[in-house]
Write a protein that holds these residues in place. Structure first.
Motif, mmCIF file in Angstrom:
data_model
loop_
_atom_site.group_PDB
_atom_site.id
_atom_site.type_symbol
_atom_site.label_atom_id
_atom_site.label_comp_id
_atom_site.label_asym_id
_atom_site.label_seq_id
_atom_site.Cartn_x
_atom_site.Cartn_y
_atom_site.Cartn_z
ATOM 1 N N ILE A 1 23.239 6.229 -66.398
ATOM 2 C CA ILE A 1 23.773 4.863 -66.406
ATOM 3 C C ILE A 1 23.666 4.356 -64.967
ATOM 4 N N PRO A 2 22.482 3.909 -64.570
ATOM 5 C CA PRO A 2 22.264 3.630 -63.143
ATOM 6 C C PRO A 2 23.161 2.526 -62.596
ATOM 7 N N GLN A 3 23.441 1.487 -63.396
ATOM 8 C CA GLN A 3 24.281 0.399 -62.869
ATOM 9 C C GLN A 3 25.686 0.907 -62.546
ATOM 10 N N ALA A 4 26.252 1.722 -63.434
ATOM 11 C CA ALA A 4 27.587 2.257 -63.188
ATOM 12 C C ALA A 4 27.582 3.162 -61.969
ATOM 13 N N LEU A 5 26.555 4.005 -61.845
ATOM 14 C CA LEU A 5 26.511 4.928 -60.723
ATOM 15 C C LEU A 5 26.334 4.203 -59.400
ATOM 16 N N GLU A 6 25.572 3.138 -59.413
ATOM 17 C CA GLU A 6 25.404 2.348 -58.185
ATOM 18 C C GLU A 6 26.724 1.709 -57.774
ATOM 19 N N ALA A 7 27.443 1.132 -58.740
ATOM 20 C CA ALA A 7 28.727 0.498 -58.428
ATOM 21 C C ALA A 7 29.753 1.534 -57.968
ATOM 22 N N LEU A 8 29.770 2.685 -58.614
ATOM 23 C CA LEU A 8 30.700 3.743 -58.210
ATOM 24 C C LEU A 8 30.373 4.268 -56.828
ATOM 25 N N SER A 9 29.097 4.361 -56.507
ATOM 26 C CA SER A 9 28.692 4.834 -55.191
ATOM 27 C C SER A 9 29.146 3.871 -54.104
ATOM 28 N N GLN A 10 29.026 2.579 -54.354
ATOM 29 C CA GLN A 10 29.479 1.591 -53.380
ATOM 30 C C GLN A 10 30.984 1.677 -53.163
ATOM 31 N N PHE A 11 31.709 2.004 -54.221
ATOM 32 C CA PHE A 11 33.171 2.069 -54.166
ATOM 33 C C PHE A 11 33.654 3.379 -53.541
ATOM 34 N N LEU A 12 33.097 4.507 -53.980
ATOM 35 C CA LEU A 12 33.605 5.817 -53.586
ATOM 36 C C LEU A 12 32.854 6.439 -52.408
ATOM 37 N N GLY A 13 31.663 5.952 -52.109
ATOM 38 C CA GLY A 13 30.880 6.537 -51.029
ATOM 39 C C GLY A 13 30.533 7.987 -51.322
ATOM 40 N N GLU A 14 30.838 8.871 -50.366
ATOM 41 C CA GLU A 14 30.498 10.280 -50.520
ATOM 42 C C GLU A 14 31.327 10.972 -51.596
ATOM 43 N N ARG A 15 32.353 10.297 -52.085
ATOM 44 C CA ARG A 15 33.165 10.904 -53.140
ATOM 45 C C ARG A 15 32.581 10.665 -54.535
ATOM 46 N N ALA B 1 33.572 1.390 -67.902
ATOM 47 C CA ALA B 1 33.717 0.632 -69.144
ATOM 48 C C ALA B 1 32.766 -0.557 -69.169
ATOM 49 N N GLN B 2 32.598 -1.209 -68.034
ATOM 50 C CA GLN B 2 31.712 -2.378 -67.976
ATOM 51 C C GLN B 2 30.274 -1.993 -68.306
ATOM 52 N N GLU B 3 29.862 -0.792 -67.936
ATOM 53 C CA GLU B 3 28.485 -0.350 -68.152
ATOM 54 C C GLU B 3 28.343 0.641 -69.307
ATOM 55 N N ALA B 4 29.432 0.828 -70.090
ATOM 56 C CA ALA B 4 29.414 1.754 -71.227
ATOM 57 C C ALA B 4 28.998 3.166 -70.806
ATOM 58 N N CYS B 5 29.581 3.619 -69.708
ATOM 59 C CA CYS B 5 29.275 4.939 -69.166
ATOM 60 C C CYS B 5 30.381 5.920 -69.559
ATOM 61 N N PRO B 6 30.058 7.049 -70.214
ATOM 62 C CA PRO B 6 31.086 8.023 -70.587
ATOM 63 C C PRO B 6 31.806 8.590 -69.376
#
Length: 458
Positions: A3-17, A60-65
């Motif tokens: 789910i690349p869109q979710a992972l990109e958004a999470l990466s921007q938010f969490l950084g190395e976490r 949830a926005q990107e339907a990512c489990p």
């Protein structure tokens, strides 16, 4: 699938976490038992409930489990990302938030392990009693409704979680339960989440019931000529009302595994391992009464001690039982059964299970928490021999059917995950459909630990 869109958004938010390194994905794609490597697409490490809420919102926005992760000690594939997605690892949410000695309760984050919690409680004279053996996380123990060696006296996670906080699939943060000792205020939402295996939401805080550290403790061990006499002795001890804190059974094969693994010298025979809590006088009296009863069933003299180092050595032996059994067959993986039956049916269940194993292709030492009718066969399979895995699964299926026929359950403490899904319809009937309806009401897009516990969508 990724789910690349979710992972990109999470990466921007969490950084190395947020990590996608192969080593960490593989670490979060392994099970303690026979399930194949099933890595997620990424692993997120939140530190607060608000961060969990934001992770849920993005996914949830990107339907990512989303799959919750504690210490990774579960045995039924609970944490495997079978539909891909993000594992939410709670190891950084590992704080003891507030200890309230006067009320005998404590609030913790889900990543706190049971051993670290009891270290924090040492100065209070209180302890958290649920002991599944592994140093599991409190969040994971609640999610699987775990129990273990002390449940015969102190109950399971169901009895010791009095409230919790969870983030739902739509991002709402709810609190369930109160710190009051009882309540009649509506549905028991705490009980609903304890045992839900992360399929209804991500638990971010728990309030637990504590117990007083006993004034004195004694523990001991004895051997029996055969399984029948060992298990019938357990039944009589329980019926006589002797207040045991632990009563564990190991068969002859397990005793041999202990010898090889820990360098002890147990007889090649079934054994009972027992512990009593109370005053110095009461634990001595309980040990003597227990010794008298088991002697009537042909046991060797009951050897018990109140010395702390001897007691710890005994339970370290039992807690390492799974690893001792695995080590008894080099390179083996395990299919772990987990049946629990009414005490009156225990002897029959254990004996018929032993006979099934002896007639099969695979070895399967037996051990368990016989004080509450729960025992495990550790079916050892060569991962390079598919026929052995199929034979072990057939054995497991027969054991589950036997448990249900005897009025019991296919899983007394490990939970459903992937491994026990085939038995849920037989155990619950239409009640399993009701579980699915609850899941759809709270998680209509099936994003929270999909593929586990409830009937598949559609």
């Amino acid at each position: 699938m990724p789910i690349p869109q979710a992972l990109e958004a999470l990466s921007q938010f969490l950084g190395e976490r947020l990590t996608r390194s192969k080593s960490e994905l593989d670490q979060h794609g392994r099970s303690e038992s026979y399930f194949p490597l099933t890595p997620p697409d990424a692993v997120a490490y939140p530190e607060t409930t608000e961060e969990v809420r934001r992770i849920v919102g993005i996914c949830a926005q990107e339907a990512c489990p989303m799959i919750g992760w504690g210490a990774g000690t579960s045995l039924e594939g609970h944490g495997l990302a079978v539909h891909g997605g993000v594992v939410v690892d709670f190891t950084r949410m590992n704080k003891v938030l507030e200890i309230r000695p006067a009320d005998m309760d404590v609030s913790v984050q889900p990543g706190v392990t049971r051993e670290s919690l009891n270290e924090e409680l040492r100065a209070t004279g209180l302890f958290f009693p649920v002991d599944p053996g592994a140093n599991a996380s409190i969040g994971g123990m609640a999610s699987t409704r775990a129990s273990g060696t002390t449940s015969v006296r102190y109950g399971t996670m169901r009895d010791n979680v009095i409230g919790l906080q969870a983030v739902l699939a739509d991002g709402r943060v709810i609190r369930t339960g109160t710190r009051a000792r009882k309540s009649s205020a509506g549905y028991d939402l705490t009980g609903l989440f304890v045992g839900a295996e992360g399929t209804l939401g991500l638990v971010t805080e728990l309030t637990l019931r504590l117990h007083g550290v006993p004034e004195a403790t004694s523990a001991g061990i004895c051997a029996f000529p055969d399984i029948h006499r060992a298990v019938t002795a357990v039944m009589e001890v329980i019926q006589m009302g002797i207040p045991m804190a632990r009563i564990e059974f190991v068969d002859a094969a397990t005793a041999l595994a202990f010898n090889a693994y820990a360098g002890v010298s147990m007889a090649e025979a079934p054994h009972l391992l027992v512990e009593f809590h109370g005053s110095p006088e009461s634990v001595a009296q309980d040990a003597e009464r227990f010794g008298d009863i088991v002697a009537d069933h042909g046991a060797t003299p009951f050897q018990w001690s109140a010395r702390e180092e001897e007691r710890r050595a005994l339970w370290a032996l039992r807690h390492n039982g799974y690893y001792a059994i695995l080590a008894s067959r080099k390179g083996a993986r395990a299919v772990v059964t987990d049946m629990c039956v009414p005490i009156s049916r225990l002897a029959r269940a254990v004996e018929e299970t032993r006979a099934d194993i002896e007639a099969s292709l695979v070895p399967g030492p037996i051990l368990g928490h016989v004080g509450d009718g729960n025992f495990h066969a550790i079916l050892l399979v060569d991962p390079d021999q598919p026929a052995e895995l199929e034979a072990a699964k057939r054995l497991s299926h027969r054991m589950a059917e036997r448990a249900l026929a005897l009025g019991g359950t296919c899983t007394g403490e490990h939970g459903v995950g992937l491994g026990k899904l085939p038995f849920m319809r037989a155990e619950h009937g239409e009640g399993w459909d009701v579980m699915g309806e609850i899941k759809r009401a709270l998680d209509p897009r099936n994003l929270m630990n999909p593929g586990k516990l409830v009937p598949p969508p559609g």
